[in-house]
Structure formats: C-alpha cells, structure tokens
Scaffold this active site. Structure first.
Site, short mmCIF file in Angstrom:
data_model
loop_
_atom_site.label_atom_id
_atom_site.label_comp_id
_atom_site.label_asym_id
_atom_site.label_seq_id
_atom_site.Cartn_x
_atom_site.Cartn_y
_atom_site.Cartn_z
CB SER A 216 130.01 6.47 -42.37
OG SER A 216 130.53 6.72 -43.66
CE LYS B 57 140.44 6.34 -47.46
NZ LYS B 57 140.05 5.22 -46.59
CG ASP B 58 137.14 2.30 -48.55
OD1 ASP B 58 138.22 2.26 -47.93
OD2 ASP B 58 136.17 3.00 -48.21
NE ARG C 166 148.37 4.21 -47.30
CZ ARG C 166 148.31 5.43 -46.79
NH1 ARG C 166 149.37 6.22 -46.84
NH2 ARG C 166 147.22 5.87 -46.20
NE ARG C 167 146.51 6.77 -43.31
CZ ARG C 167 145.20 6.90 -43.25
NH1 ARG C 167 144.50 6.24 -42.34
NH2 ARG C 167 144.56 7.68 -44.10
NE ARG D 143 137.84 -0.67 -38.85
CZ ARG D 143 136.96 -1.66 -38.92
NH1 ARG D 143 137.30 -2.87 -38.51
NH2 ARG D 143 135.75 -1.45 -39.42
CG ASN E 181 131.89 7.21 -37.40
OD1 ASN E 181 132.52 7.87 -36.59
ND2 ASN E 181 130.65 6.83 -37.19
NE ARG F 77 138.66 6.57 -38.75
CZ ARG F 77 139.02 6.61 -40.02
NH1 ARG F 77 140.30 6.51 -40.34
NH2 ARG F 77 138.12 6.75 -40.97
CB CYS G 103 143.73 -2.05 -46.61
SG CYS G 103 142.48 -3.07 -45.83
#
Length: 286
Positions: A9, A76-77, A121-122, A139, A141, A145, A230
C-alpha cells in the site's frame, strides 16, 4: 545493501521509505513488496480472517526465510507476541497517535448517524460518547477509505496515516487520546529483523527512539497480558512524564458491551501494562 520487507500500500511504502531514509547514511536499502492475507481479502472484516496478524505474517515470513533482512510495520498491526526467530529491533520516534473523524465533527453528527470503521476499539468508545450512533464495516487502504467516506456520515481513521500521505480531507476532527484511547502502538513504526542478524540489529539500534520504545513496550505488555488482537475492543496509550510512564487503557468484553477505563502510572512501563490489563480483566468478568 539491505532488503526491507513491506506491504504494497501507499502508506506501507511510505513507512519503508522513511526507515530507508533513516538508514541511508550507512546502507543502501531496497524494498521487497509482500502481499498479505489482509491485503487480499479487502472486503472481509479483519476479525473474520485471523485478526491483527493478517497484515504482518507474510512480511515476517520474508525475513525469517531470508528473502529480506528486515521488515517495517505499523506497530499497531503487530500481534502481542513476536514470532520465534525475530526480534523487534527498533521503534523510531512516534507520529501522531490520535484518531480522527473524517466527514463530520462528532457534535454535528445527526441522531442515528452511520459511522464507518473496521475497528472494534473505535466502535465501543464512540458508542460510549454517542449511544445513538450506528456503525458500518470499513476496509481498504487510505485512498479507498477516503473515497468511501461520502457513503457515510463519518469515517474513523488514524491521523498519522493521513499525515504521512499528505491527505487533507475538508472536514476532519482530531479526537484527543482522552476522548478516544488509541490502539496499542498507534502512530509508531516497528522494525523487525532476525534474532541472529547482529549486523542489522546494530544498524537498527541507531534509529531507535528510546522514549517511544519505552512507551510502545508498555502498551505491548498490556496487550500481551490480555492475549488480545484487533478483534477485541481494547486500547492503550502510554506517555513518559519525567521518568514515569503514565498509561490510559480501555477494555470491553464485546462490541455491545460497556467500556472499562483505567489510568495508571509506574516507573516500570511494562509492569504497569501488565497490571492495568489484569485490573481491567477483573472488571470485565465481574
């Protein structure tokens, strides 16, 4: 020459190029683009295809089998546990850890507004702020989005991703880390290499940011204790204040459950992460 494994990406390539720039005074760095399961199944929720590791496993494999010398990830991944044979060798200075609403400010969202995000989480934290909100899966890239944002009242994204790609949507509200506790490692990059590659480990030590590393290690200790990824509504954000680590953390038992929040501090960040995770688990199971 060093070969750096990365996803394909635009954001992942930016991250690999950034690390290459940090190393450029000592080595020549060549990218090795790797397709991951998360990249191939762009219409499927992350939780349905294996959770957080779907964006890193193939990239890590390229380092383990010798096709690449190091791998660059969004911190975070990363799953809570580093695979055997690899080491998290460097965490450079962190970018902005905050989340943003794109398309509308939170206070201006209409009753029953539809907000798009692929993050549990969000969702749970936004529901705590506005119980009337509805949610849709999102979902793809960053460009995808942003293009889909017009189909919803708002979408939620990481500010660091927009900053790194120079994206400036017309309506953006930055959510403070008190309003929306970030994902573990959000805004930070993580560089892995093989445990036995002393040369690369030595080079990567030179790009380490000691403050960011201490913060991310504390957050990852929190995640390790939860054995989370996640799919679990969980977040943690640590900051160094003087010599003390201060951490805010959130956990929910489900997408529809209540959020449990804690704030703690300790000179030992990893001990703090473990302790807050255990305390939150106690609250959730009561």
């Amino acid at each position: 020459m060093l070969r750096v494994a990365t996803r394909g990406s635009a954001l992942a390539r930016w991250q690999a190029a950034y690390i290459a720039g940090l190393l450029q005074h000592v080595v020549y760095v060549e990218p090795l683009v790797v397709a991951t399961e998360g990249d191939r199944q762009v219409e499927t929720p992350i939780s349905a295809i294996g959770g957080k590791g779907v964006f890193v496993k193939e990239v890590q494999a390229a380092v383990l089998d010798g096709r690449a010398d190091l791998a660059v990830h969004s911190a975070k991944d990363l799953p809570a546990v580093t695979p055997e044979g690899l080491v998290l060798a460097a965490v450079p200075r962190r970018g902005d850890p905050r989340d943003v609403l794109v398309g509308c400010r939170l206070v201006n969202l209409p009753e029953g507004a539809l907000v798009a995000t692929g993050s549990a989480r969000r969702r749970v934290q936004l529901r705590e702020l506005r119980c009337d909100l509805r949610f849709a899966e999102l979902r793809g890239n960053i460009g995808t989005r942003l293009a889909k944002a017009v189909d919803f009242d708002a979408v939620v994204m990481a500010k660091a991703a927009l900053d790194r790609l120079g994206e400036r949507p017309p309506v953006v509200e930055v959510l403070s880390c008190e309003t929306m506790i970030p994902q573990v490692g959000q805004g930070a990059l993580a560089v892995e290499c093989r445990v036995d590659n002393k040369r690369v480990r030595s080079l990567l030590a030179g790009i380490q940011d000691l403050i960011t590393r201490r913060e991310v290690d504390a957050e990852r200790a929190f995640l390790t204790t939860l054995d989370g990824d996640c799919a679990l509504p969980v977040g943690a954000y640590a900051r160094i204040q003087g010599d003390t680590v201060v951490m805010r953390a959130v956990l929910s038992a489900s997408l529809d459950g209540r959020c449990h929040f804690l704030v703690g501090e300790d000179n030992d960040g990893e001990a703090l992460g473990h302790r807050l995770a255990r305390q939150l688990l106690d609250r959730v199971v009561r």
